[in-house]
Design an enzyme around this catalytic site. Sequence first.
Site, PDB file in Angstrom:
ATOM      1  CD  GLU A   1       0.318  60.918  16.732  1.00 15.87           C
ATOM      2  OE1 GLU A   1      -0.458  60.214  16.065  1.00 15.87           O
ATOM      3  OE2 GLU A   1      -0.065  61.751  17.577  1.00 15.87           O
TER       4      GLU A   1
ATOM      5  CD  GLU B   1      -1.431  56.224  17.499  1.00 17.49           C
ATOM      6  OE1 GLU B   1      -2.359  57.063  17.314  1.00 17.49           O
ATOM      7  OE2 GLU B   1      -0.514  56.402  18.313  1.00 17.49           O
TER       8      GLU B   1
END
Length: 462
Positions: A165, A367
């Site tokens: 991320e 995720e």
Amino acid sequence: MIKFPDDFAWGAATSGPQSEGNFHKPNQNVFDYWFEKKPDDFYDGVGPDEASNFYNDYQKDIPLMAKAGIKALRTSIQWTRLIKNLDTGEVDPDGAEFYNNVINCLIENGIEPYINLFHFDLPIQLYQEFSGWESKHVTDLFADYAEKCFELFGDRVKNWFTFNEPKVILDGEYLYQFHYPLKVDGPASVQVAYNLNLASAKAIKRFRAWKAANNSDAKIGTILNLTPAYPASNDPEDVKAAKFATMWDDNMFLDPAVLGHFPEELVQILDDAGVLFQSTPEELKLIADNTVDVLGVNFYHPERVQRPSVSPKSLQDWMPDIYFDNYEMPGRVMNVDKGWEIYPQTLYDIAINIRDNYKNIPWFVSENGMGVSREERFMKDGVIQDDYRINFIHDHLVQLHKGIEAGSNCHGYFVWTAIDCWSWKNAYRNRYGLIRDDIHTQTKTLKKSGQWYAKISADNGF
């Protein structure tokens, strides 16, 4: 019955700084430092010192993960644990031994290690000396560290990832003040975005050289949180706002990683605004030549935007959100504890976008999960009855399967997370695990979702 591909990986994700604890590290990362200086900034004053005690408990934790049906674990190496001297790249023997032991323990328990190299946890020394990711020198230090990881663990690790991320690094550190150093500097965030892409490409170049020298079949990728923006209406100005939001939030990292270049329209907008990153032809070629083998996609919630209420032409400091306003769709389903909309269909939309616009690259959901607060209220007979989590995962898997059936090249689903983990400034306010962690006693037990996940993992579907 919904069945997934035969090579489908049923996994879970966590990270070094969120699970291990701060035990015996030779260096501090930014969160270690921030907690030491301002513990009250963290929910209930709980910092990363102990986290989920994985450093001490991994030999018990990993078999419990296997019991929850986890066949692959995505975690991260802490730069601050592995490297003793950040300037020279000297390895800390205790750090290397710990990660060797964890990798071996995973394999012994039938769990494939997926190893990420960076999860928001830059060594504080690199901020203090070089302003962190604002510095291209730090991108070289990162590549040095990555190469050490390949050399030390590459004989057993077949799945590598450069960053988790990277967009959140911009949001937290340079735009919206929820990660240290809590800056608000839009132009700096643009340069940091470029430097993170450059750092990833440099690490991939080192990986390819290592792979060739060692005749390895390992792969390398990156992990991006994709939140494609939906316009509030079909009004051209809302559509324009959504296009910019998607370019900024997703394509700023997705395009260089997979296609080898930045979105031309985004580059033009940044250039027109006088905030375009500093680059060289050599760096841009390095990015073009070192794209990823595989893509990890983190997904929790969609983004909805509308035309900005104030024109971006107004006299104001440059920030990416001058081009759009957030939009709250009436009647949306919410995870109220987290403040996130629940909209599983976005996962299908992501699958089709990757199929059609990103070479149908191999990818996996790295995720996806649901965090709620005060989870003890759902305790019955010693087990958390988390049907809300089961329903959340189920509904997203249905949409993912639909995307796979439509030809998207997806090969895995990793729930966030295996064991309730420490979550940055929010600490343990929201719980995400298939396994409950009583942080007062470090007693860990399967939730109902862990029992359910074990069954779908065994059946490769539901």
